[in-house]
Design a protein around this motif. Sequence first.
Motif, PDB file in Angstrom:
ATOM      1  N   PHE A   1       0.678  -1.210  -0.033  1.00  0.00           N
ATOM      2  CA  PHE A   1       0.096   0.046   0.142  1.00  0.00           C
ATOM      3  C   PHE A   1       0.672   1.638   0.421  1.00  0.00           C
ATOM      4  O   PHE A   1       0.378   1.872  -1.050  1.00  0.00           O
ATOM      5  CB  PHE A   1      -1.049   0.233   1.339  1.00  0.00           C
ATOM      6  N   LEU A   2       1.434   1.327   0.499  1.00  0.00           N
ATOM      7  CA  LEU A   2       3.121   2.867   0.917  1.00  0.00           C
ATOM      8  C   LEU A   2       3.394   2.391  -0.540  1.00  0.00           C
ATOM      9  O   LEU A   2       3.537   3.522  -0.370  1.00  0.00           O
ATOM     10  CB  LEU A   2       3.550   1.698   2.123  1.00  0.00           C
ATOM     11  N   THR A   3       4.223   2.035  -0.906  1.00  0.00           N
ATOM     12  CA  THR A   3       4.707   1.883  -1.978  1.00  0.00           C
ATOM     13  C   THR A   3       3.287   2.605  -3.683  1.00  0.00           C
ATOM     14  O   THR A   3       4.549   2.799  -4.193  1.00  0.00           O
ATOM     15  CB  THR A   3       4.956   0.199  -2.785  1.00  0.00           C
ATOM     16  N   ILE A   4       2.842   2.167  -3.234  1.00  0.00           N
ATOM     17  CA  ILE A   4       1.916   2.315  -4.242  1.00  0.00           C
ATOM     18  C   ILE A   4       1.586   4.005  -4.126  1.00  0.00           C
ATOM     19  O   ILE A   4       1.225   4.926  -5.374  1.00  0.00           O
ATOM     20  CB  ILE A   4      -0.111   1.659  -4.421  1.00  0.00           C
ATOM     21  N   LEU A   5       1.382   4.240  -3.075  1.00  0.00           N
ATOM     22  CA  LEU A   5       1.054   5.833  -2.877  1.00  0.00           C
ATOM     23  C   LEU A   5       2.779   6.147  -2.927  1.00  0.00           C
ATOM     24  O   LEU A   5       2.771   7.902  -3.491  1.00  0.00           O
ATOM     25  CB  LEU A   5       1.123   5.842  -0.645  1.00  0.00           C
ATOM     26  N   ALA A   6       3.725   5.411  -3.108  1.00  0.00           N
ATOM     27  CA  ALA A   6       4.883   6.449  -3.095  1.00  0.00           C
ATOM     28  C   ALA A   6       4.470   6.448  -4.953  1.00  0.00           C
ATOM     29  O   ALA A   6       5.563   7.281  -5.393  1.00  0.00           O
ATOM     30  CB  ALA A   6       6.138   5.445  -2.874  1.00  0.00           C
TER      31      ALA A   6
ATOM     32  N   GLY B   1       4.643   9.739  -7.399  1.00  0.00           N
ATOM     33  CA  GLY B   1       5.875  10.271  -8.206  1.00  0.00           C
ATOM     34  C   GLY B   1       5.586  10.386  -9.356  1.00  0.00           C
ATOM     35  O   GLY B   1       5.842  10.756  -9.911  1.00  0.00           O
ATOM     36  N   GLU B   2       3.714  10.081  -9.493  1.00  0.00           N
ATOM     37  CA  GLU B   2       3.484  10.839 -10.700  1.00  0.00           C
ATOM     38  C   GLU B   2       3.114  12.412 -10.239  1.00  0.00           C
ATOM     39  O   GLU B   2       2.827  13.275 -11.577  1.00  0.00           O
ATOM     40  CB  GLU B   2       2.111  10.292 -11.061  1.00  0.00           C
TER      41      GLU B   2
ATOM     42  N   SER C   1      11.961   0.511 -11.050  1.00  0.00           N
ATOM     43  CA  SER C   1      12.264  -0.167  -9.637  1.00  0.00           C
ATOM     44  C   SER C   1      13.241  -0.322  -8.257  1.00  0.00           C
ATOM     45  O   SER C   1      12.889  -0.618  -7.235  1.00  0.00           O
ATOM     46  CB  SER C   1      13.000  -1.029 -10.633  1.00  0.00           C
ATOM     47  N   TYR C   2      12.950   1.081  -8.753  1.00  0.00           N
ATOM     48  CA  TYR C   2      13.585   1.788  -7.018  1.00  0.00           C
ATOM     49  C   TYR C   2      12.563   2.271  -6.206  1.00  0.00           C
ATOM     50  O   TYR C   2      12.261   2.364  -5.151  1.00  0.00           O
ATOM     51  CB  TYR C   2      14.436   2.950  -7.582  1.00  0.00           C
ATOM     52  N   ILE C   3      10.896   2.362  -6.472  1.00  0.00           N
ATOM     53  CA  ILE C   3       9.958   2.681  -6.253  1.00  0.00           C
ATOM     54  C   ILE C   3       9.662   0.954  -5.401  1.00  0.00           C
ATOM     55  O   ILE C   3       8.950   1.314  -4.581  1.00  0.00           O
ATOM     56  CB  ILE C   3       8.740   2.892  -6.555  1.00  0.00           C
ATOM     57  N   PHE C   4       9.817   0.174  -5.962  1.00  0.00           N
ATOM     58  CA  PHE C   4       8.974  -0.951  -5.653  1.00  0.00           C
ATOM     59  C   PHE C   4      10.305  -2.049  -4.787  1.00  0.00           C
ATOM     60  O   PHE C   4      10.038  -3.061  -4.554  1.00  0.00           O
ATOM     61  CB  PHE C   4       8.665  -2.134  -6.807  1.00  0.00           C
ATOM     62  N   LEU C   5      11.258  -1.831  -5.665  1.00  0.00           N
ATOM     63  CA  LEU C   5      12.645  -2.414  -4.217  1.00  0.00           C
ATOM     64  C   LEU C   5      12.455  -1.890  -2.643  1.00  0.00           C
ATOM     65  O   LEU C   5      13.239  -2.887  -2.561  1.00  0.00           O
ATOM     66  CB  LEU C   5      14.051  -1.067  -3.937  1.00  0.00           C
ATOM     67  N   GLY C   6      11.822  -1.481  -2.156  1.00  0.00           N
ATOM     68  CA  GLY C   6      10.945  -1.909  -0.715  1.00  0.00           C
ATOM     69  C   GLY C   6       9.995  -3.430  -0.604  1.00  0.00           C
ATOM     70  O   GLY C   6      10.772  -4.415  -0.131  1.00  0.00           O
ATOM     71  N   ILE C   7       9.691  -3.704  -1.050  1.00  0.00           N
ATOM     72  CA  ILE C   7       8.852  -4.818  -1.371  1.00  0.00           C
ATOM     73  C   ILE C   7       9.646  -6.114  -1.357  1.00  0.00           C
ATOM     74  O   ILE C   7       9.702  -7.408  -0.269  1.00  0.00           O
ATOM     75  CB  ILE C   7       7.654  -5.052  -2.316  1.00  0.00           C
ATOM     76  N   PRO C   8      10.888  -6.443  -2.060  1.00  0.00           N
ATOM     77  CA  PRO C   8      11.731  -7.859  -1.454  1.00  0.00           C
ATOM     78  C   PRO C   8      12.582  -7.026  -0.640  1.00  0.00           C
ATOM     79  O   PRO C   8      12.700  -8.276   0.248  1.00  0.00           O
ATOM     80  CB  PRO C   8      12.422  -7.245  -3.180  1.00  0.00           C
TER      81      PRO C   8
END
Length: 348
Positions: free
Chosen positions: A96-101, A105-106, A262-269
């Motif tokens: 959820f927080l990644t989607i907010l980021a 970013g948009e 890829s940097y925005i979604f880096l927190g998930i892995p």
Amino acid sequence: KNMLMVVSALITICLLVDFFEKIDNFIEAGQPVSLAATYLLLKIPLIIDQLLPVCLLLAGVITLGIMSQNREFMALEAGGLSMKKILAPILIATLFLTILALLAGEWIVPSTTKETNRIWYEEVKKTKAQGIVRHGQVFFKGKEGIYSFRKSAKSADTFANFSYLVWDATYELQLQLSAKTASWQNGVWSFRNGQLKTVGKTGHYDLQSFSDYAMSLPDQPDEFFMPAYKGEELSISDLLEAVLQDRDPDRAAWQHLHRRLSYIFLGIPLVLLGLPILMLTHQRWQHDLSLAIPISCVMAFIAWGWWSTAQAMIHAYNLSPFIASWSVHLLTGGLGFLMINRQSNKPI
């Protein structure tokens, strides 16, 4: 709560460091302290965007570490819940927080970054970009005309979709040069696969098509001052539109889009791997936060270093942008998922 605590602490540290590093520049430029305060406040969205993967990892590790220290994790497993179900809320919150980021970013980060860059480079450093970037295309006002081109990822002196236009004082077109590629070598401009439109002696336009052509232009590539920070001002949709319109064989637009996403979604892995490592640390050495947080920081640094090195290898070794940008996600996330599965049926 833990996420807000981590973000607030890291933002405060970054702002303090930035303040003490740059306050002298504001004073020397004769700018008021209020402008420095505005600059720092507007920089917060970019700081969050840059620190989000590490913040997500630390927040997840702290949350699970407190639960483990208070025996809450053990109680949940004793109640019949598997590790997957216990970790699910943390993973959902991470997503959820990644989607907010991604949304920030948009709509938020590009506008605030553009303003902070304007304050720092124009009002403090007294420099100004001589061109603009629109959808991956650079527009530069030269001594006599306007240039339009796409930068090549391989060389600073090679350009794609090159165009050069010159008007007279009454805004009548005098020259139009279009080429698929342009290069600057040994003080000479060379063009390939294009057209040259000039005004003839009769006042009509003469049109010439060419496969190879060389001519002198009043400007050189080193005068095309286009600072690297301009790329930070592009939104996700700008990058996507540049990808859809990209005809550059170097696929620079793809590289920028993969890099940003890829940097925005880096927190998930990182969270997927950090949480089972915390549980493994607790099982073997009976340590929670005292050992888990340093391990998490080292792991985040290794992942960031891996990601950054892979980005550099795109140009150095012609590595695929997809592999360079997402390999750390696939391997780190896959390893974390396997560790969660393996520990799901193990007692703490």
